[in-house]
Design a protein around this motif. Structure first.
Motif, PDB file in Angstrom:
ATOM      1  N   ALA A   2       0.890  -1.267   0.080  1.00 46.05           N
ATOM      2  CA  ALA A   2      -0.008   0.043   0.077  1.00 46.05           C
ATOM      3  C   ALA A   2       0.941   1.328  -0.097  1.00 46.05           C
ATOM      4  O   ALA A   2       1.882   1.229   0.550  1.00 46.05           O
ATOM      5  N   PRO A   3       0.552   2.372  -0.689  1.00 46.85           N
ATOM      6  CA  PRO A   3       1.301   3.487  -0.560  1.00 46.85           C
ATOM      7  C   PRO A   3       1.061   4.257   0.637  1.00 46.85           C
ATOM      8  O   PRO A   3       0.115   4.113   1.472  1.00 46.85           O
ATOM      9  N   ILE A   4       2.109   5.118   1.020  1.00 47.76           N
ATOM     10  CA  ILE A   4       1.889   5.766   2.173  1.00 47.76           C
ATOM     11  C   ILE A   4       1.376   6.805   1.950  1.00 47.76           C
ATOM     12  O   ILE A   4       0.799   7.399   1.147  1.00 47.76           O
ATOM     13  N   GLU A   5       0.995   7.806   3.269  1.00 45.52           N
ATOM     14  CA  GLU A   5      -0.058   8.551   3.221  1.00 45.52           C
ATOM     15  C   GLU A   5       0.449  10.191   2.292  1.00 45.52           C
ATOM     16  O   GLU A   5       1.604  10.152   2.309  1.00 45.52           O
ATOM     17  N   GLU A   6      -0.386  10.865   1.882  1.00 46.17           N
ATOM     18  CA  GLU A   6       0.047  11.969   1.072  1.00 46.17           C
ATOM     19  C   GLU A   6       0.631  12.941   2.235  1.00 46.17           C
ATOM     20  O   GLU A   6       0.079  13.234   3.136  1.00 46.17           O
ATOM     21  N   GLY A   7       1.520  13.548   1.673  1.00 44.40           N
ATOM     22  CA  GLY A   7       2.317  14.688   2.548  1.00 44.40           C
ATOM     23  C   GLY A   7       3.079  13.809   3.620  1.00 44.40           C
ATOM     24  O   GLY A   7       3.563  14.332   4.678  1.00 44.40           O
ATOM     25  N   GLY A   8       3.295  12.564   3.606  1.00 43.83           N
ATOM     26  CA  GLY A   8       3.914  11.803   4.726  1.00 43.83           C
ATOM     27  C   GLY A   8       5.428  12.224   4.971  1.00 43.83           C
ATOM     28  O   GLY A   8       5.836  11.918   6.065  1.00 43.83           O
ATOM     29  N   PHE A   9       6.305  12.819   3.957  1.00 37.81           N
ATOM     30  CA  PHE A   9       7.399  13.261   4.418  1.00 37.81           C
ATOM     31  C   PHE A   9       7.426  14.706   5.128  1.00 37.81           C
ATOM     32  O   PHE A   9       8.577  15.357   5.423  1.00 37.81           O
ATOM     33  N   GLY A  10       6.228  15.136   5.062  1.00 38.84           N
ATOM     34  CA  GLY A  10       6.305  16.576   5.720  1.00 38.84           C
ATOM     35  C   GLY A  10       7.196  17.777   4.936  1.00 38.84           C
ATOM     36  O   GLY A  10       7.262  17.452   3.572  1.00 38.84           O
ATOM     37  N   ARG A  11       7.343  18.799   5.492  1.00 33.85           N
ATOM     38  CA  ARG A  11       8.060  19.966   4.638  1.00 33.85           C
ATOM     39  C   ARG A  11       9.302  19.396   4.455  1.00 33.85           C
ATOM     40  O   ARG A  11      10.148  19.446   5.267  1.00 33.85           O
ATOM     41  N   THR A  12       9.852  19.448   3.072  1.00 31.17           N
ATOM     42  CA  THR A  12      11.048  18.725   2.725  1.00 31.17           C
ATOM     43  C   THR A  12      11.970  19.351   1.693  1.00 31.17           C
ATOM     44  O   THR A  12      11.391  20.196   0.874  1.00 31.17           O
ATOM     45  N   LEU A  13      13.164  19.518   1.917  1.00 36.94           N
ATOM     46  CA  LEU A  13      14.076  19.974   0.958  1.00 36.94           C
ATOM     47  C   LEU A  13      14.465  18.731   0.189  1.00 36.94           C
ATOM     48  O   LEU A  13      15.203  17.895   0.711  1.00 36.94           O
ATOM     49  N   CYS A  14      14.080  18.322  -0.941  1.00 38.18           N
ATOM     50  CA  CYS A  14      14.429  17.171  -1.767  1.00 38.18           C
ATOM     51  C   CYS A  14      15.065  17.307  -2.979  1.00 38.18           C
ATOM     52  O   CYS A  14      14.994  18.120  -3.882  1.00 38.18           O
ATOM     53  N   VAL A  15      16.228  16.589  -3.011  1.00 35.72           N
ATOM     54  CA  VAL A  15      17.345  16.562  -4.199  1.00 35.72           C
ATOM     55  C   VAL A  15      17.248  15.354  -4.937  1.00 35.72           C
ATOM     56  O   VAL A  15      17.401  14.186  -4.173  1.00 35.72           O
ATOM     57  N   LEU A  16      16.657  15.066  -6.095  1.00 32.77           N
ATOM     58  CA  LEU A  16      16.596  13.754  -6.664  1.00 32.77           C
ATOM     59  C   LEU A  16      17.234  13.949  -8.146  1.00 32.77           C
ATOM     60  O   LEU A  16      17.137  14.600  -8.827  1.00 32.77           O
TER      61      LEU A  16
END
Length: 209
Positions: A2-16
């Protein structure tokens, strides 16, 4: 899974990195839904996403100039207010030249014939992450093997691999439907990150989840 909840990582600085196609693109699509509004999204490709500040950085990370370009962009990036998490996913990769055997390569026994550079790079990354985890206990580090993905990279492998037996095996995987869907593997990775129960520095394989 099952997918995890929407917004589950909170406010994030993400580099992909490596988000323009294949596994990275599938991962970006799923990950964007898990970042809270106000998050900053830094990557080499992405479309506009409501609630996220997206800053694309086209760069060749195989060159020092491209790496410095990315690092410079990160230094100039303002941190989002109320930052809860910094997430770096280094997905950019290359097979190298798999049309040559070990003796013809200038760089230094690998499990796949002709895959010296690729396999050596993977082994080096695993050890590097283990050392990073030991040196920086405040940082959570994970090495994830996404499985045999149905991507352009796999197409290149089954067309140019120097060892004919391995080439046929790769072709059979495609024919028999054994290749892993990028979205399925990306979802497994995100669930793993959300649970956050892995040992820092661990190597986790798609097929073990």
């Amino acid at each position: 899974m099952a997918p995890i909840e929407e917004g589950g990582f909170g406010r994030t600085l993400c580099v992909l990195t490596g988000a323009s196609r294949g596994f990275g693109r599938a991962l970006a699509t799923l990950l964007a839904r898990l970042l809270s509004p106000g998050s900053v999204w830094r990557q080499s490709w992405w479309r506009s996403t409501p609630g996220l500040r997206v800053v694309p950085v086209p760069a060749d990370l195989g060159s020092d100039a491209g790496l410095q370009q990315l690092l410079g962009a990160l230094r100039d990036l303002p941190r989002p207010e109320g930052l809860q998490r910094l997430l770096l996913i280094n997905n950019a990769a290359t097979l190298g030249d798999i049309s040559k055997v070990f003796q013809t390569l200038s760089d230094p026994a690998e499990p796949f014939k002709g895959w010296t550079l690729y396999c050596a790079g993977k082994a080096a990354r695993t050890m590097m992450f283990q050392v990073l985890a030991a040196e920086e206990p405040s940082v959570r580090v994970l090495s994830y093997a996404p499985g045999a993905l149905d991507t352009d990279m796999q197409l290149l492998a089954r067309e140019t691999t120097v060892d004919l037996d391995l080439r046929k095996r790769l072709q059979d995987m495609k024919t028999n439907g054994e290749l892993v869907d990028c979205g399925m593997s990306a979802q497994k990775l995100l669930n793993l990150l959300q649970r956050d129960t892995f040992e820092s520095g661990a190597h986790v394989d798609f097929y073990d989840l």
